[in-house]
Design a protein around this motif. Sequence first.
Motif, mmCIF file in Angstrom:
data_model
loop_
_atom_site.group_PDB
_atom_site.id
_atom_site.type_symbol
_atom_site.label_atom_id
_atom_site.label_comp_id
_atom_site.label_asym_id
_atom_site.label_seq_id
_atom_site.Cartn_x
_atom_site.Cartn_y
_atom_site.Cartn_z
ATOM 1 N N UNK A 187 0.845 -1.192 0.000
ATOM 2 C CA UNK A 187 0.000 0.000 0.000
ATOM 3 C C UNK A 187 0.883 1.246 0.000
ATOM 4 N N UNK A 188 0.297 2.339 -0.419
ATOM 5 C CA UNK A 188 1.039 3.593 -0.437
ATOM 6 C C UNK A 188 1.178 4.136 0.976
ATOM 7 N N UNK A 189 2.335 4.729 1.244
ATOM 8 C CA UNK A 189 2.574 5.379 2.527
ATOM 9 C C UNK A 189 2.113 6.826 2.425
ATOM 10 N N UNK A 190 1.323 7.278 3.370
ATOM 11 C CA UNK A 190 0.791 8.637 3.331
ATOM 12 C C UNK A 190 1.762 9.654 3.889
ATOM 13 N N UNK A 191 1.493 10.909 3.572
ATOM 14 C CA UNK A 191 2.366 11.979 4.035
ATOM 15 C C UNK A 191 2.357 12.093 5.548
ATOM 16 N N UNK A 192 1.224 11.776 6.188
ATOM 17 C CA UNK A 192 1.163 11.839 7.653
ATOM 18 C C UNK A 192 2.111 10.834 8.280
ATOM 19 N N UNK A 193 2.216 9.662 7.661
ATOM 20 C CA UNK A 193 3.135 8.643 8.184
ATOM 21 C C UNK A 193 4.585 9.054 7.981
ATOM 22 N N UNK A 194 4.892 9.674 6.851
ATOM 23 C CA UNK A 194 6.248 10.161 6.622
ATOM 24 C C UNK A 194 6.608 11.254 7.620
ATOM 25 N N UNK A 195 5.622 12.106 7.915
ATOM 26 C CA UNK A 195 5.864 13.237 8.820
ATOM 27 C C UNK A 195 6.133 12.802 10.255
ATOM 28 N N UNK A 260 10.251 3.453 -0.433
ATOM 29 C CA UNK A 260 9.011 3.869 0.208
ATOM 30 C C UNK A 260 8.006 4.298 -0.865
ATOM 31 N N UNK A 261 6.911 3.550 -1.033
ATOM 32 C CA UNK A 261 5.918 3.888 -2.057
ATOM 33 C C UNK A 261 5.010 5.030 -1.597
ATOM 34 N N UNK A 262 5.566 6.212 -1.567
ATOM 35 C CA UNK A 262 4.814 7.391 -1.111
ATOM 36 C C UNK A 262 4.411 8.216 -2.322
ATOM 37 N N UNK A 263 3.104 8.305 -2.589
ATOM 38 C CA UNK A 263 2.625 9.021 -3.771
ATOM 39 C C UNK A 263 2.902 10.511 -3.689
ATOM 40 N N UNK A 264 3.097 11.031 -2.482
ATOM 41 C CA UNK A 264 3.428 12.451 -2.355
ATOM 42 C C UNK A 264 4.832 12.756 -2.889
ATOM 43 N N UNK A 265 5.630 11.718 -3.107
ATOM 44 C CA UNK A 265 7.002 11.879 -3.607
ATOM 45 C C UNK A 265 7.144 11.320 -5.014
#
Length: 304
Positions: A187-195, A260-265
């Motif tokens: 699943x994609x990692x969200x920006x809140x989790x990265x933060x 890290x599969x983060x769509x914000x990046x």
Amino acid sequence: MLDALTLDQLRTFVTVVDSGSFRSGAARLSRVQSAVSHAIANLEAELGLSLFDRSGHRPQLTGEGKALLANARDILLRVDAMRARARGLGEGVELELSLVVDTLFPIAKIGTALTAMRRDYPSVAIRLAVEPLGGPLTALLAGRSTLAVMAGENFRDPRVALEALCSIEVVAVAAADHPLAALTDGRAIGVAELADHLQIVQVDPTSLSKGRDFGVLSPQTSRVGSQDTKHAMILAGLGWGRLPLWQVERDLAEGRLVQLPAKDLGRQGRLHLEAYLAHRLDKPLGPAARAFSRALDQSSSPSL
């Protein structure tokens, strides 16, 4: 008198040593053997000592000859370098090629292009620096470099001409034992989790990005001065960050890092940046710089 020494005598001396005999040396120099023997005898007379022991089947270097051989080679090397440089100056070739490269660009490709340039212009000195973010553009504008390799679209100036080279893939990564690695389950990692975790960020040594951050998503940051430091801190598990794929490809393959599969990046945590070769419009490129530009264009594949 040593002032009567000639370059021809020194070159004949070195050629005889390298070829193993007076006869072979004469053949290599396209001369008769007597002319070579005469040149060596004159050199010995000028130096006041024997360079060869001629008592055996083949001439052997004396102790004095061995000691002076290195000097002879050094003199010939310097003279040949002077001649090459003089030819370059006569052709308008630069004395030095100065280049600043973005940290995201694979430096091996720069080495390949510089090696190709040096084959045609061996007299040109090279000054190479690797700098992040606004560093390459600042170096151009300040006159510290003739050419710059820039990455991305964040730094532009109307005084600078750009030539697209290739695409650089940047990926978001963390160490395999970092808490974020446990979230890479499809699943994609969200920006809140990265933060929630420390982000390792490269510092811009220039003022061009003052007041701006590029790709900073976490309020927790560790700002470092070099890309190698950033890489090492991510590997150590201190935090997560983005690095060029060419730098971390082996770490990913061998399991030290995870992507890290983060769509914000970017899609799947990947971002493609265009790389450009840049130079000032008011500073026309010399032959060596043009040769380097052609070689770099050839060595840069469509995707890195």
